[in-house]
Design an enzyme around this catalytic site. Structure first.
Site, PDB file in Angstrom:
ATOM      1  N   ILE A  17      36.062  40.562  51.878  1.00 38.97           N
ATOM      2  CA  ILE A  17      35.625  40.251  53.241  1.00 38.97           C
ATOM      3  C   ILE A  17      36.786  40.397  54.222  1.00 38.97           C
ATOM      4  O   ILE A  17      36.613  40.897  55.344  1.00 38.97           O
ATOM      5  CB  ILE A  17      35.037  38.820  53.279  1.00 38.97           C
ATOM      6  CG1 ILE A  17      33.715  38.780  52.495  1.00 38.97           C
ATOM      7  CG2 ILE A  17      34.824  38.347  54.722  1.00 38.97           C
ATOM      8  CD1 ILE A  17      33.182  37.373  52.207  1.00 38.97           C
ATOM      9  N   ASP A  57      51.909  33.935  51.245  1.00 40.88           N
ATOM     10  CA  ASP A  57      51.101  33.016  50.449  1.00 40.88           C
ATOM     11  C   ASP A  57      50.671  31.879  51.376  1.00 40.88           C
ATOM     12  O   ASP A  57      51.524  31.112  51.842  1.00 40.88           O
ATOM     13  CB  ASP A  57      51.937  32.484  49.274  1.00 40.88           C
ATOM     14  CG  ASP A  57      51.112  31.633  48.324  1.00 40.88           C
ATOM     15  OD1 ASP A  57      50.111  31.028  48.759  1.00 40.88           O
ATOM     16  OD2 ASP A  57      51.477  31.569  47.142  1.00 40.88           O
ATOM     17  N   SER A 136      31.586  28.940  53.066  1.00 46.39           N
ATOM     18  CA  SER A 136      30.634  29.525  52.119  1.00 46.39           C
ATOM     19  C   SER A 136      29.285  28.870  52.341  1.00 46.39           C
ATOM     20  O   SER A 136      29.210  27.696  52.736  1.00 46.39           O
ATOM     21  CB  SER A 136      31.095  29.236  50.688  1.00 46.39           C
ATOM     22  OG  SER A 136      30.070  29.568  49.772  1.00 46.39           O
ATOM     23  N   TYR A 149      35.390  24.290  44.345  1.00 44.86           N
ATOM     24  CA  TYR A 149      35.247  25.338  45.366  1.00 44.86           C
ATOM     25  C   TYR A 149      34.384  24.815  46.525  1.00 44.86           C
ATOM     26  O   TYR A 149      34.745  24.926  47.690  1.00 44.86           O
ATOM     27  CB  TYR A 149      34.598  26.575  44.737  1.00 44.86           C
ATOM     28  CG  TYR A 149      34.345  27.707  45.702  1.00 44.86           C
ATOM     29  CD1 TYR A 149      35.372  28.566  46.070  1.00 44.86           C
ATOM     30  CD2 TYR A 149      33.076  27.926  46.246  1.00 44.86           C
ATOM     31  CE1 TYR A 149      35.147  29.609  46.969  1.00 44.86           C
ATOM     32  CE2 TYR A 149      32.844  28.958  47.132  1.00 44.86           C
ATOM     33  CZ  TYR A 149      33.882  29.799  47.492  1.00 44.86           C
ATOM     34  OH  TYR A 149      33.648  30.830  48.385  1.00 44.86           O
ATOM     35  N   LYS A 153      35.344  24.157  50.507  1.00 42.81           N
ATOM     36  CA  LYS A 153      34.658  24.841  51.613  1.00 42.81           C
ATOM     37  C   LYS A 153      33.958  23.841  52.545  1.00 42.81           C
ATOM     38  O   LYS A 153      33.881  24.065  53.762  1.00 42.81           O
ATOM     39  CB  LYS A 153      33.650  25.856  51.049  1.00 42.81           C
ATOM     40  CG  LYS A 153      34.318  27.000  50.282  1.00 42.81           C
ATOM     41  CD  LYS A 153      35.308  27.754  51.138  1.00 42.81           C
ATOM     42  CE  LYS A 153      35.789  29.039  50.491  1.00 42.81           C
ATOM     43  NZ  LYS A 153      36.671  29.818  51.368  1.00 42.81           N
ATOM     44  N   THR A 184      32.070  41.597  46.488  1.00 41.11           N
ATOM     45  CA  THR A 184      33.523  41.744  46.649  1.00 41.11           C
ATOM     46  C   THR A 184      34.155  41.611  45.258  1.00 41.11           C
ATOM     47  O   THR A 184      33.491  41.174  44.314  1.00 41.11           O
ATOM     48  CB  THR A 184      34.102  40.621  47.536  1.00 41.11           C
ATOM     49  OG1 THR A 184      33.972  39.386  46.822  1.00 41.11           O
ATOM     50  CG2 THR A 184      33.415  40.515  48.884  1.00 41.11           C
TER      51      THR A 184
HETATM   52  N1  LIG Z   1      32.350  36.981  47.947  1.00 41.08           N
HETATM   53  C1  LIG Z   1      31.524  35.946  48.135  1.00 41.08           C
HETATM   54  O1  LIG Z   1      30.405  35.904  47.600  1.00 41.08           O
HETATM   55  C2  LIG Z   1      31.896  34.831  49.060  1.00 41.08           C
HETATM   56  C3  LIG Z   1      30.874  33.927  49.418  1.00 41.08           C
HETATM   57  C4  LIG Z   1      31.184  32.873  50.248  1.00 41.08           C
HETATM   58  C5  LIG Z   1      32.473  32.727  50.713  1.00 41.08           C
HETATM   59  N2  LIG Z   1      33.445  33.618  50.338  1.00 41.08           N
HETATM   60  C6  LIG Z   1      34.780  33.381  50.853  1.00 41.08           C
HETATM   61  O2  LIG Z   1      35.187  34.506  51.600  1.00 41.08           O
HETATM   62  C7  LIG Z   1      36.606  34.643  51.498  1.00 41.08           C
HETATM   63  C8  LIG Z   1      36.915  36.042  51.004  1.00 41.08           C
HETATM   64  O3  LIG Z   1      36.331  36.204  49.728  1.00 41.08           O
HETATM   65  P1  LIG Z   1      36.260  37.601  48.991  1.00 41.08           P
HETATM   66  O4  LIG Z   1      34.987  37.611  48.210  1.00 41.08           O
HETATM   67  O5  LIG Z   1      36.569  38.686  49.926  1.00 41.08           O
HETATM   68  O6  LIG Z   1      37.449  37.374  47.924  1.00 41.08           O
HETATM   69  P2  LIG Z   1      38.443  38.418  47.240  1.00 41.08           P
HETATM   70  O7  LIG Z   1      38.955  37.723  46.024  1.00 41.08           O
HETATM   71  O8  LIG Z   1      37.779  39.721  47.064  1.00 41.08           O
HETATM   72  O9  LIG Z   1      39.613  38.524  48.329  1.00 41.08           O
HETATM   73  C9  LIG Z   1      40.395  37.396  48.614  1.00 41.08           C
HETATM   74  C10 LIG Z   1      41.740  37.838  49.136  1.00 41.08           C
HETATM   75  O10 LIG Z   1      42.531  36.658  49.355  1.00 41.08           O
HETATM   76  C11 LIG Z   1      43.837  36.885  48.855  1.00 41.08           C
HETATM   77  N3  LIG Z   1      44.465  35.612  48.505  1.00 41.08           N
HETATM   78  C12 LIG Z   1      44.132  34.757  47.501  1.00 41.08           C
HETATM   79  N4  LIG Z   1      44.976  33.717  47.479  1.00 41.08           N
HETATM   80  C13 LIG Z   1      45.851  33.895  48.505  1.00 41.08           C
HETATM   81  C14 LIG Z   1      46.959  33.157  48.982  1.00 41.08           C
HETATM   82  N5  LIG Z   1      47.349  32.020  48.394  1.00 41.08           N
HETATM   83  N6  LIG Z   1      47.627  33.625  50.059  1.00 41.08           N
HETATM   84  C15 LIG Z   1      47.261  34.787  50.647  1.00 41.08           C
HETATM   85  N7  LIG Z   1      46.230  35.550  50.218  1.00 41.08           N
HETATM   86  C16 LIG Z   1      45.536  35.100  49.157  1.00 41.08           C
HETATM   87  C17 LIG Z   1      43.629  37.780  47.634  1.00 41.08           C
HETATM   88  O11 LIG Z   1      44.829  38.462  47.260  1.00 41.08           O
HETATM   89  C18 LIG Z   1      42.542  38.709  48.131  1.00 41.08           C
HETATM   90  O12 LIG Z   1      43.055  39.838  48.792  1.00 41.08           O
HETATM   91  C19 LIG Z   1      37.077  33.558  50.541  1.00 41.08           C
HETATM   92  O13 LIG Z   1      37.539  32.448  51.286  1.00 41.08           O
HETATM   93  C20 LIG Z   1      35.830  33.210  49.778  1.00 41.08           C
HETATM   94  O14 LIG Z   1      35.874  31.900  49.271  1.00 41.08           O
HETATM   95  C21 LIG Z   1      33.182  34.662  49.525  1.00 41.08           C
END
Ligand SMILES: NC(=O)c1ccc[n+]([C@@H]2O[C@H](COP(=O)([O-])OP(=O)(O)OC[C@H]3O[C@@H](n4cnc5c(N)ncnc54)[C@H](O)[C@@H]3O)[C@@H](O)[C@H]2O)c1
Length: 245
Positions: A17, A57, A136, A149, A153, A184
């Site tokens: 995302i 980070d 989320s 988790y 959130k 993703t």
């Molecule tokens: N994919 C889903 O279904 C979904 C649903 C609801 C919410 N979300 C939320 O959306 C956001 C993005 O999710 P996504 O699916 O794109 O995840 P993803 O794992 O594909 O991408 C997450 C990114 O965050 C980076 N990251 C992780 N820990 C980190 C840290 N400590 N410092 C800096 N960067 C860090 C990772 O390297 C990665 O590039 C997240 O907060 C996730 O909880 C995702």
């Protein structure tokens, strides 16, 4: 272009995302600083004078403060931030030990706090700004996939509503996007580890499919730009109707 010359920071922009958001921002003419722990994964996003990738980070306060200064220097200020960095362990309650609980809170909630805190003085200096935090649909209507988790959130939603209230008078808006299950790398990994949890979520989606990362990014673009000038303190699901919030 709705975000022409807006100076925006996106965390977690190497993939998923966050990456879709960076790409959408760039198409809308914004300048973008991308923060991620995955330096290699975001390298191809860098563009002279438009997109800067910075290893960061979000759990590390000093690093976040330094990177925010670097971003402000590169872009000439900061007008907004998107917190998309996140982790998901997919663990049921009885398999959740204290270390895995804390790890979820540390990245998803504490990281969001640290980045908002670091960005706010810069947005105040700019005369206003926008914060978009990614929570989320689980925070609005949990399906029992991971208590740590979901708690992290839920914290993001409550935290964002609180700062929206406090920062409104300073011209800073703060909103939350609550994605449903989105295609993703995070979800592909969860599908391998806990297919039941992901499939339980999907079965409850009236539109019957995963979200695309670009569909979440569209809402983030709206909340980061002038079209949402009177929108603050909201948590908006983009979830194919699962929560009907
Ligand atoms: N994919 C889903 O279904 C979904 C649903 C609801 C919410 N979300 C939320 O959306 C956001 C993005 O999710 P996504 O699916 O794109 O995840 P993803 O794992 O594909 O991408 C997450 C990114 O965050 C980076 N990251 C992780 N820990 C980190 C840290 N400590 N410092 C800096 N960067 C860090 C990772 O390297 C990665 O590039 C997240 O907060 C996730 O909880 C995702």
């Amino acid at each position: 272009m709705t975000l022409e010359n807006r100076r925006l920071v996106v965390t977690g922009g190497a993939r998923g995302i966050g990456r879709a958001t960076v790409e959408a921002f760039l198409r809308q003419g914004a300048k973008v600083a991308v923060f991620d722990i995955d330096a290699e994964g975001m390298r191809d996003l860098a563009k002279p004078q438009q997109c800067w990738t910075m290893e960061c980070d979000v759990r590390d306060e000093q690093q976040v403060l330094q990177r925010m200064r670097d971003a402000a220097e590169a872009m000439g200020g900061v007008d907004g931030v998107v917190n998309s960095a996140g982790v998901a362990n997919g663990l049921p309650f009885e398999d959740t030990d204290y270390a895995s609980w804390k790890a979820q809170i540390e990245t998803n909630l504490n990281g969001t706090f640290l980045v908002c805190k670091a960005a706010t003085p810069w947005m105040r200096q700019a005369g206003g700004g926008s914060i978009v935090n990614i929570a989320s649909a689980q925070a609005l209507l949990p399906t029992g996939s991971s208590c740590s988790y979901t708690a992290s959130k839920g914290g993001v939603v409550a935290f964002t509503k609180t700062i929206a209230f406090e920062l409104a008078a300073k011209g800073i808006r703060a909103n939350v996007v609550c994605p449903g299950t989105t295609d993703t790398p995070m979800v592909r990994a969860l599908l391998e580890k806990s297919p039941d949890a992901v499939n339980r979520n999907l079965a409850a989606v009236p539109m019957g499919r995963l979200a695309k990362a670009e569909e979440i990014a569209d809402m983030i673009v709206f909340l980061s730009g002038p079209a949402s000038a009177f929108v603050t303190g909201t948590s908006i699901p983009v979830d194919g109707g699962r929560t009907r919030h």
